[in-house]
Scaffold this motif. Structure first.
Motif, PDB file in Angstrom:
ATOM      1  N   LEU A 144       0.817  -1.219   0.000  1.00  0.00           N
ATOM      2  CA  LEU A 144       0.000   0.000   0.000  1.00  0.00           C
ATOM      3  C   LEU A 144       0.850   1.268   0.000  1.00  0.00           C
ATOM      4  O   LEU A 144       0.590   2.206  -0.735  1.00  0.00           O
ATOM      5  N   SER A 145       1.873   1.288   0.847  1.00  0.00           N
ATOM      6  CA  SER A 145       2.725   2.487   0.919  1.00  0.00           C
ATOM      7  C   SER A 145       3.915   2.402  -0.031  1.00  0.00           C
ATOM      8  O   SER A 145       4.632   3.374  -0.209  1.00  0.00           O
ATOM      9  N   ASP A 146       4.140   1.223  -0.618  1.00  0.00           N
ATOM     10  CA  ASP A 146       5.220   0.990  -1.569  1.00  0.00           C
ATOM     11  C   ASP A 146       6.607   1.249  -0.949  1.00  0.00           C
ATOM     12  O   ASP A 146       7.485   1.833  -1.571  1.00  0.00           O
ATOM     13  N   LYS A 147       6.729   0.833   0.324  1.00  0.00           N
ATOM     14  CA  LYS A 147       8.030   0.967   0.991  1.00  0.00           C
ATOM     15  C   LYS A 147       8.162  -0.084   2.083  1.00  0.00           C
ATOM     16  O   LYS A 147       7.195  -0.751   2.462  1.00  0.00           O
ATOM     17  N   VAL A 148       9.360  -0.227   2.594  1.00  0.00           N
ATOM     18  CA  VAL A 148       9.631  -1.176   3.677  1.00  0.00           C
ATOM     19  C   VAL A 148       9.181  -0.530   4.991  1.00  0.00           C
ATOM     20  O   VAL A 148       9.535   0.606   5.287  1.00  0.00           O
ATOM     21  N   VAL A 149       8.373  -1.291   5.763  1.00  0.00           N
ATOM     22  CA  VAL A 149       7.838  -0.773   7.024  1.00  0.00           C
ATOM     23  C   VAL A 149       8.149  -1.747   8.154  1.00  0.00           C
ATOM     24  O   VAL A 149       8.419  -2.924   7.927  1.00  0.00           O
TER      25      VAL A 149
END
Length: 197
Positions: A144-149
């Motif tokens: 969804l955020s297109d990043k590593v979380v």
């Protein structure tokens, strides 16, 4: 059974039905008695010999508490129930949560990511946590955020799991076996009494 399966067997969650029932009964009684006791307290206050302003304040407080409980009850009834998790298992691919219909969700070892900020560790327990609330944290890619979380490992279910620490320990052991590229905090290894391979 292969050599990897001998070294890394599947571990399933163990559920305490008695303790789960006791907790549910306690909270049900609490949910019913709290608004009743509040209303009873307000009624007894009205019949007592205290100032009228204090009586009005106590009655208003009792009405607000009872209304809050009723609102919470209605919200809970309207809430769409998700799949009820009945079992958690850790195997050579990751940790999996199951319902009566089958697999609900998984955290796979292949999904785990290194710390995106070039931090010290990829699997760790944040330093600002207390001894009673030690969440194991790791990194995954969020579509969804297109990043590593960052995420924390949470064993889901409407029941009491008696071997939760064993499941977490086995999950960490799986990371050491199947993802040796990830850096695990020494504090995590020490907490779960594991050694890095």
């Amino acid at each position: 059974m292969g050599p990897d399966e001998d070294q890394f067997p599947v571990i399933d969650s163990k559920i305490s039905k008695g303790l789960t029932l006791a907790i549910k009964v306690f909270f049900s009684i609490f949910a019913v008695l709290t608004p009743l006791m509040t209303i009873l307290m307000a009624w007894l206050t009205v019949d007592s010999n205290i100032k009228m302003e204090l009586k009005v304040l106590i009655v208003l407080l009792a009405i607000l508490i009872a209304a809050g409980f009723i609102w919470l009850l209605i919200t809970k009834i309207k809430e769409k129930p998700g799949p009820k998790i009945i079992r958690t298992a850790v195997d050579r691919t990751g940790i999996h949560h199951y319902s009566h219909q089958g697999l609900v969700k998984s955290i796979l070892y292949t999904q785990l990511m290194p710390n995106p900020e070039n931090g010290k560790y990829d699997v760790f327990i944040p330093l600002d946590q207390t001894d009673t609330n030690m969440d194991l944290c790791y990194y995954v890619f969020d579509d969804l955020s297109d990043k590593v979380v960052i995420r924390s490992l949470f064993l889901e279910g409407d029941f009491v799991i008696t071997n939760g620490n064993s499941l977490k320990k086995h999950f960490i052991k799986g990371i050491t076996f199947f993802r040796p590229d990830l850096k695990i905090s020494p504090g995590v290894l020490e907490l779960y009494k594991l050694e890095r391979n």
